[in-house]
Design a protein around this motif. Sequence first.
Motif, PDB file in Angstrom:
ATOM      1  N   ARG A   1       0.866  -1.185   0.000  1.00 39.41           N
ATOM      2  CA  ARG A   1       0.000   0.000   0.000  1.00 39.41           C
ATOM      3  C   ARG A   1       0.898   1.229   0.000  1.00 39.41           C
ATOM      4  NH1 ARG A   1      -5.274  -0.569   1.502  1.00 39.41           N
ATOM      5  NH2 ARG A   1      -5.393   1.433   2.541  1.00 39.41           N
TER       6      ARG A   1
ATOM      7  N   LYS B   1      -1.462  -1.286  -3.803  1.00 38.18           N
ATOM      8  CA  LYS B   1      -2.670  -0.465  -3.786  1.00 38.18           C
ATOM      9  C   LYS B   1      -2.287   0.993  -3.643  1.00 38.18           C
ATOM     10  CE  LYS B   1      -6.070  -3.684  -2.254  1.00 38.18           C
ATOM     11  NZ  LYS B   1      -7.470  -3.663  -1.995  1.00 38.18           N
TER      12      LYS B   1
ATOM     13  N   ASP C   1      -6.907   2.992  -5.797  1.00 35.95           N
ATOM     14  CA  ASP C   1      -7.501   1.749  -5.313  1.00 35.95           C
ATOM     15  C   ASP C   1      -8.236   1.930  -3.998  1.00 35.95           C
ATOM     16  OD1 ASP C   1      -6.315   0.079  -7.400  1.00 35.95           O
ATOM     17  OD2 ASP C   1      -4.418   0.546  -6.389  1.00 35.95           O
TER      18      ASP C   1
END
Length: 191
Positions: free
Chosen positions: A106, A140, A161
């Motif tokens: 992430r 993400k 995302d």
Amino acid sequence: MLQRGLPLLHVRKPHLSFDELLFWTEKISYQHLDRLVIHIPKTIINSNEKVFKQYLQLINSIKAKYWHLSTHNCSFVNNQSRKTLYLSTSVHNRTEFDKLSTYHRRIFLSPVFSSISKKNYHPTIDWKTELQNWKNPMVKKVALGGVTENNIEQIHQMNFDDFALYGGLWLRENPLKIFDLCHKKDQLLFQ
């Protein structure tokens, strides 16, 4: 918010000692602990190996899905990536992103909109155009900065995302009501 479905809660408390952070996490119900994302302060990352190891032990003991390190020193972050499964960090452009290891899952990109919590912190990148060339499906892309319940659909259209709330939640009069609105839009757009 955790009881209402908040998927991840970033715990960024750089002014707490490790023992104070440990005490803080002990107040969280055990069923929510794995959704905490512990931020390890820059001062600990680069100068206190003993406390850094304590943070890692805490992260592992709560079975956290993610942990967060600053990109302040990318080589250090990349060297630490193998200690847990999922790593989160913040970047502000493609150059910073390209320096990261493959262990990142992430990344926070900011500011997407003019920041609510930081004065005079405005986007300098057209994120919709910028993100067209970011093709790593394992990472993400999380929108941060100026996110409110009114622009979540725009974030989705920019090819992010996910999104994170900071000032758009904590600096509002009724944070739980705002969370519920954002969570509902999140379920409609990002699932």
